[in-house]
Write an enzyme that holds these catalytic residues in place. Structure first.
Site, PDB file in Angstrom:
ATOM      1  N   HIS A 117      32.546  17.727  30.374  1.00 18.12           N
ATOM      2  CA  HIS A 117      33.211  16.783  31.279  1.00 18.12           C
ATOM      3  C   HIS A 117      33.817  17.514  32.477  1.00 18.12           C
ATOM      4  O   HIS A 117      33.867  18.754  32.523  1.00 18.12           O
ATOM      5  CB  HIS A 117      34.268  15.947  30.538  1.00 18.12           C
ATOM      6  CG  HIS A 117      35.575  16.621  30.268  1.00 18.12           C
ATOM      7  ND1 HIS A 117      36.736  15.916  30.040  1.00 18.12           N
ATOM      8  CD2 HIS A 117      35.910  17.947  30.195  1.00 18.12           C
ATOM      9  CE1 HIS A 117      37.726  16.762  29.829  1.00 18.12           C
ATOM     10  NE2 HIS A 117      37.265  17.985  29.917  1.00 18.12           N
ATOM     11  N   GLU A 153      41.175  17.219  21.780  1.00 14.27           N
ATOM     12  CA  GLU A 153      40.378  17.900  22.801  1.00 14.27           C
ATOM     13  C   GLU A 153      40.380  19.408  22.539  1.00 14.27           C
ATOM     14  O   GLU A 153      39.461  20.125  22.924  1.00 14.27           O
ATOM     15  CB  GLU A 153      40.951  17.611  24.188  1.00 14.27           C
ATOM     16  CG  GLU A 153      40.015  18.001  25.309  1.00 14.27           C
ATOM     17  CD  GLU A 153      40.675  17.864  26.665  1.00 14.27           C
ATOM     18  OE1 GLU A 153      40.403  16.865  27.341  1.00 14.27           O
ATOM     19  OE2 GLU A 153      41.455  18.747  27.049  1.00 14.27           O
ATOM     20  N   CYS A 193      40.484  22.001  35.248  1.00 13.93           N
ATOM     21  CA  CYS A 193      39.662  20.920  34.682  1.00 13.93           C
ATOM     22  C   CYS A 193      38.841  20.220  35.757  1.00 13.93           C
ATOM     23  O   CYS A 193      37.933  19.452  35.430  1.00 13.93           O
ATOM     24  CB  CYS A 193      40.539  19.897  33.958  1.00 13.93           C
ATOM     25  SG  CYS A 193      41.368  20.582  32.526  1.00 13.93           S
ATOM     26  N   HIS A 228      32.942  21.770  32.395  1.00 15.47           N
ATOM     27  CA  HIS A 228      33.115  22.629  31.226  1.00 15.47           C
ATOM     28  C   HIS A 228      32.959  21.693  30.013  1.00 15.47           C
ATOM     29  O   HIS A 228      32.242  20.715  30.126  1.00 15.47           O
ATOM     30  CB  HIS A 228      34.481  23.325  31.276  1.00 15.47           C
ATOM     31  CG  HIS A 228      35.627  22.376  31.316  1.00 15.47           C
ATOM     32  ND1 HIS A 228      35.954  21.644  32.449  1.00 15.47           N
ATOM     33  CD2 HIS A 228      36.502  21.991  30.363  1.00 15.47           C
ATOM     34  CE1 HIS A 228      36.992  20.872  32.177  1.00 15.47           C
ATOM     35  NE2 HIS A 228      37.335  21.055  30.923  1.00 15.47           N
ATOM     36  N   HIS A 230      34.150  20.667  25.535  1.00  7.98           N
ATOM     37  CA  HIS A 230      35.046  20.821  24.386  1.00  7.98           C
ATOM     38  C   HIS A 230      34.336  20.476  23.084  1.00  7.98           C
ATOM     39  O   HIS A 230      33.384  19.700  23.071  1.00  7.98           O
ATOM     40  CB  HIS A 230      36.261  19.903  24.533  1.00  7.98           C
ATOM     41  CG  HIS A 230      37.112  20.213  25.721  1.00  7.98           C
ATOM     42  ND1 HIS A 230      37.910  21.326  25.772  1.00  7.98           N
ATOM     43  CD2 HIS A 230      37.269  19.585  26.914  1.00  7.98           C
ATOM     44  CE1 HIS A 230      38.535  21.356  26.950  1.00  7.98           C
ATOM     45  NE2 HIS A 230      38.162  20.321  27.665  1.00  7.98           N
ATOM     46  N   ASP A 262      27.729  13.030  21.732  1.00  6.98           N
ATOM     47  CA  ASP A 262      27.533  14.399  21.257  1.00  6.98           C
ATOM     48  C   ASP A 262      26.456  15.109  22.085  1.00  6.98           C
ATOM     49  O   ASP A 262      25.357  14.574  22.284  1.00  6.98           O
ATOM     50  CB  ASP A 262      27.116  14.373  19.777  1.00  6.98           C
ATOM     51  CG  ASP A 262      27.165  15.757  19.155  1.00  6.98           C
ATOM     52  OD1 ASP A 262      27.908  16.620  19.659  1.00  6.98           O
ATOM     53  OD2 ASP A 262      26.450  15.977  18.158  1.00  6.98           O
ATOM     54  N   HIS A 263      26.791  16.308  22.544  1.00  5.30           N
ATOM     55  CA  HIS A 263      25.875  17.085  23.384  1.00  5.30           C
ATOM     56  C   HIS A 263      25.490  16.319  24.659  1.00  5.30           C
ATOM     57  O   HIS A 263      24.390  16.465  25.178  1.00  5.30           O
ATOM     58  CB  HIS A 263      24.642  17.541  22.600  1.00  5.30           C
ATOM     59  CG  HIS A 263      24.972  18.661  21.642  1.00  5.30           C
ATOM     60  ND1 HIS A 263      25.588  18.433  20.434  1.00  5.30           N
ATOM     61  CD2 HIS A 263      24.818  20.009  21.715  1.00  5.30           C
ATOM     62  CE1 HIS A 263      25.773  19.590  19.805  1.00  5.30           C
ATOM     63  NE2 HIS A 263      25.321  20.562  20.566  1.00  5.30           N
TER      64      HIS A 263
END
Lengths: 136, 136, 136, 136, 136, 136
Positions: free
Chosen positions: B16, B126, B35, B41, B43, B81-82
């Site tokens: 994100h 997070e 951020c 980047h 998480h 996811d991913h």
């Protein structure tokens, strides 16, 4: 209605001794056990601070974690980390430094610093096996 | 009266970037810090989903965890996811992907999918140091 | 003879995509699965850096953790935290950012920075379920 | 050839202060930072003790964990738990209680108590972010 | 008004099998999956017991953790640790040993033993990925 | 020369009883304590499987974690999860299911399945406080 709350976890290490000067040595040993040993011991404390409120549309945040972290560091961590709670910490003077008393003082200070009823909950871990939670 | 609630913990990884197109670059940097770095980047998120209700006598369960897991996987995990939250996830379009906004969308979707006011609480981590909780 | 080693744990968050431009899209999907999704995802990495050697008598230390932390922050964390490993990180250019390749680069850089064969082991966690260890 | 090793994890809490009386106050502050604060602080230590050897056919064990636990409790935990390492612990007298020095003393004592080269490794955690390992 | 609550975490290991004798084998398999395997399996349970109330001025405690630990050990841990929940535990007789049923029985027993409405919450973890919470 | 190793962590739950039929009941109780209770108990096991070798240039991997996970699931997890180690698991027949014996069997099976000396280390946790490690 739902409640949205954000939590920041921080850690510090302090020394302490549980001891009531109004108790006999025997009574101190009975109530506080090894925690009353004269030369003190200490813990790696973990402090979780939770703030709840509405989410601002332009930032998508309840509170900016940078601000929350700065306030908790200034008001609590900088005053207790690598300090002795019985001797070095003004807001703990004349209090037995149990996790309950310590957490109540942290609650009072953060509630005043954050204002507006923002503070929702704190959890203070003294070890992996015991902790105190205060919530509004 | 007591409340009985069961929780299932699941994990996923997403990319994100926190960025408000209505802010100047300077303002984005001030509010979101690193951020807001342009290339994103990510998480390892942890999602805890809690359901409360009465315990069925024949199964001894509030909800069958197989069913809860299947619903959360289908409605949330398989979609995020991913994936990149800013680009790939329909329900996050036009939202700043803060943990607060992300958790609120997850709450809305799971509350609708589970129905009957079964959803009691979600917690979305997070990182090991910050998380958001939503409860009814 | 015994070996004494001290470890510092640090965390950071990065984005990445596993993709070999010499592979077909089908081959990328076969080898890297969801990790090859075009818009990337990311992880909360944990890095453990272990240094071994003799314990200095005047400090009681193998290495001062302040120095170790400063070197790892300067050489690694500041360059990868909240960055995209495929795009933003010089030392990862032209490499597939698997945990293995990433760990080997971190090892090379820290071994050179620390010198004297001090570096004993690094462990790089990509998630709670998989990690890479390099040791001398 | 493979090596089979069994580990027991135990915890305790102690107070300490890092301070070299041969250093000036300024030098102590430079080397030990807040760890040299006069009134001490403390930690929740975690100690992992690993024993390796052959597996006895009749018990299926390298060592009976009850025996290992009893020896570690008697030789180490009972002497340091809820004690001040600088003042209360004979085997730490005249030593700076860094994790390195503390671990080396624990190694010496357990290696002697267990005998026969059974002790394979100890890991002593001072916090979730730093620890010392000694292995043969 | 704030609420102050203290928690003690304890662990134990038990065997169990999820099975309803009123169900067909097929129905048991459908509802309970592998948990209905005839010869049983088991878990490392974690039990967190939370007590809330006012903080006594002379001890600085809501409840002495030594007392809380003794009561939980006597009433629960000693009866279930290294036991089979279906066969060996009186208070689980004729109940399907799901985490929900098990937690409800623990709540009833501890609420009666502690008295005065002291018990605030219990959390019973069956694994790192699922747990049951009961609160007043 | 450095060694690069990758680890996959997996979990399962099994029942067991520690008992040597060649021992008297008294001797079983003395050696195995509560672990010899007749009706069995169980654990949430954690298995970490580590493979070391060279990193393939085209994939950036020592081994594809999908393949490693598939092999460990097929050879171990599917055979022991939600099973009773004394009764249901062929490779544990006639063995006392201590963590040592269980880990040695897992090592033998995975070493044969992976081949080429790829298997570097396994760690098998029976609880958060004790585990067995086997390494080449």
């Amino acid at each position: 209605m739902v409640r949205t709350a954000i939590t920041r976890r921080m850690t510090f290490s302090s020394g302490h001794r549980l001891y009531n000067p109004g108790f006999s040595d025997e009574k101190n040993r009975e109530v506080f056990g090894d925690c009353s040993n004269p030369n003190g011991h200490g813990h790696n404390y973990v402090l979780e601070v939770t703030v709840s409120g509405s989410v601002a549309e332009d930032s998508g945040m309840v509170i900016n974690l940078k601000d929350l972290k700065r306030i908790v560091a200034r008001e609590i961590i900088d005053k207790v980390d690598h300090r002795n709670l019985n001797v070095d910490v003004d807001f703990m003077k004349d209090l037995i430094p149990t996790t309950e008393n310590f957490a109540q003082k942290i609650w009072e200070i953060l509630d005043r610093s954050l204002g507006k009823g923002l503070l929702d909950r704190i959890v203070l871990y003294e070890s992996e096996n015991n902790w105190v939670e205060i919530r509004r």
